[in-house]
Design an enzyme around this catalytic site. Structure first.
Site, PDB file in Angstrom:
ATOM      1  CD  GLU A   1      99.227 -69.773  91.417  1.00 20.78           C
ATOM      2  OE1 GLU A   1      99.298 -70.109  90.239  1.00 20.78           O
ATOM      3  OE2 GLU A   1      98.151 -69.528  91.991  1.00 20.78           O
TER       4      GLU A   1
ATOM      5  CD  GLN B   1      96.937 -58.401 124.610  1.00 16.32           C
ATOM      6  OE1 GLN B   1      96.376 -58.150 123.550  1.00 16.32           O
ATOM      7  NE2 GLN B   1      96.459 -58.036 125.792  1.00 16.32           N
TER       8      GLN B   1
ATOM      9  CD  GLU C   1      87.501 -71.388 105.707  1.00 16.43           C
ATOM     10  OE1 GLU C   1      88.118 -70.850 104.754  1.00 16.43           O
ATOM     11  OE2 GLU C   1      87.317 -70.813 106.795  1.00 16.43           O
TER      12      GLU C   1
END
Ligand SMILES: Cc1cc2nc3c(=O)[nH]c(=O)nc-3n(C[C@H](O)[C@H](O)[C@H](O)COP(=O)(O)OP(=O)(O)OC[C@H]3O[C@@H](n4cnc5c(N)ncnc54)[C@H](O)[C@@H]3O)c2cc1C
Length: 385
Positions: A250, A344, A375
């Site tokens: 996955e 940008q 995390e």
């Protein structure tokens, strides 16, 4: 534009190149023209699933005896890549084919495989995986949804949220506690055929930053009764183990999508800055543009080689959870950085949704969150230090 001169993914053989070509043509012809409309309506057309099924793009890596394409992860990679290249991010096939179908193939009984996989391969059924709840996402052990055995049925109660294919799915793999006192060991995967039950309700199709054509939704289960034969596999309490086993694949799918997004951002931006003029020269003539895009191209190339290596390992049955976590966090972080850097160079046009880079910016952000927040990926890696 080639990211690395003369480079070809080592897993991409002749057969897969034919599939690549067919998938690209299909997505460009059948999906891309509807992309804006799907974005506005918040979901793909239901018959997109049947069309993809007829084209052999659903369950390509599921065995032929269960209606699949009989391929391997290389097939799934090619199909995922070509969809990402077209920029049609709303079609949740990576969850349907890459995740749900594989849970069924890997853990389902023969009867379950024969019952559900052919319908998933044709697009008659749409799959979803319902892990996350309002109160818990990263900490899956905290799942509150219960599946209580009563006679020959499970009675499911609970609430899920952020579920991909939430509005269109008709076959939902629900993560539930069959024994709420046993923590991870009390977790099971129970399949819900939404058209066969009462007490199941879809909530809002959630209003997101990006991925607007994806029907990410809330789901409610109030005394939903399914036969005990809908327990995935034959033994209760295996859910956590089953989830963990499938995670490397996955996460690699997310990394593949990230790499394609990086490549696409660099390609689109390079073309744009050659044309757009300021101060009497093209935007590409500014050294800042050259250096920044050179960095982006380099990082996209590094990401490609790493992800290809992960794919080779997966095909060999050797992709470990740590390496997959590395691929997931790093590529998605780089995707967000590169798309932002590229945007940008479009100036104000980069902020306008009519430019694909704007949609790519909006779509990218979630990649660092779902499939396990980045995390959590770092936590997994840190455990091996
Ligand atoms: C568009 C979209 C599609 C999704 N599709 C699905 C789907 O199909 N099925 C499904 O089940 N779920 C799906 N999800 C849910 C997704 O997997 C979760 O949002 C994700 O796992 C994070 O869980 P959470 O939102 O509860 O965040 P929380 O668990 O509340 O975490 C919030 C943040 O806290 C930090 N954090 C958490 N734990 C730790 C830790 N141990 N160490 C350090 N920091 C930590 C991280 O920064 C994290 O992002 C989807 C989400 C989105 C936005």
């Amino acid at each position: 534009m080639e990211m690395i001169a003369g480079y070809k993914s080592p897993w991409l053989d002749e057969e897969l190149e034919i599939l690549q070509d067919a998938a690209r043509k299909f997505y460009e012809k059948e999906f891309a023209p509807h992309s804006d409309r799907w974005t506005k309506q918040g979901h793909v057309d239901r018959d997109a699933w049947n069309k993809a099924g007829a084209q052999g793009l659903l369950c390509a890596s599921i065995k032929e005896e269960y209606g699949g394409g009989g391929g391997n992860f290389g097939h799934e990679m090619v199909i995922t890549q070509e969809q990402a290249r077209t920029g049609v991010t709303g079609f949740g096939n990576s969850v349907h084919s890459g995740i749900v179908a594989h849970y069924i193939q890997s853990y389902g009984t023969e009867e379950q495989k024969k019952k559900w996989l052919p319908k998933m391969a044709s697009g008659e059924m749409v799959g979803a995986i319902a892990m996350t709840e309002p109160g818990t996402g990263s900490d899956l052990q905290g799942v509150k949804t219960t599946a209580k055995k009563v006679g020959n049925q499970y009675v499911i109660n609970g609430q899920k949220t952020f579920i991909t294919n939430g509005q269109q799915s008709t076959l939902i793999c629900v993560v539930a506690k069959t024994d709420p006192t046993a923590g991870a060991k009390g977790t099971s995967l129970v399949m819900v055929e939404t058209e066969e039950v009462e007490g199941f309700r879809r909530g809002r199709n959630l209003d997101k930053i990006g991925m607007h054509a994806q029907d990410t939704s809330e789901l409610f289960f109030d005394d939903v009764k399914v036969p005990t034969s809908n327990l995935l596999g034959t033994e209760e309490g295996k859910g956590f183990f089953q989830l963990m086993q499938q995670l490397p694949q996955e996460r690699l799918i997310i990394a593949v999508q990230a790499v394609v997004a990086m490549e696409r951002a660099v390609e689109l931006t390079a073309a744009y800055v050659k044309e757009r003029k300021a101060f009497g020269k093209s935007i590409l003539d500014f050294q800042n543009t050259q250096f920044k895009l050179a960095e982006c191209k380099t990082e996209a190339a590094i990401a490609r080689v790493f992800v290809d290596d992960c794919a080779m390992k997966l095909l060999d049955g050797k992709l470990d959870a740590t390496t997959a976590a590395m691929a997931k966090w790093w590529t998605t972080e780089k995707q967000c950085q590169i798309v932002d850097t590229c945007l940008q160079f479009y100036g104000g046009y980069g902020y306008m949704m009519e430019y694909p880079i704007a949609q790519m910016y909006a779509d990218a952000r979630v990649q660092k969150i779902y499939g396990g927040a980045n995390e959590i990926m770092k936590m997994l890696i840190a455990r091996t230090l």
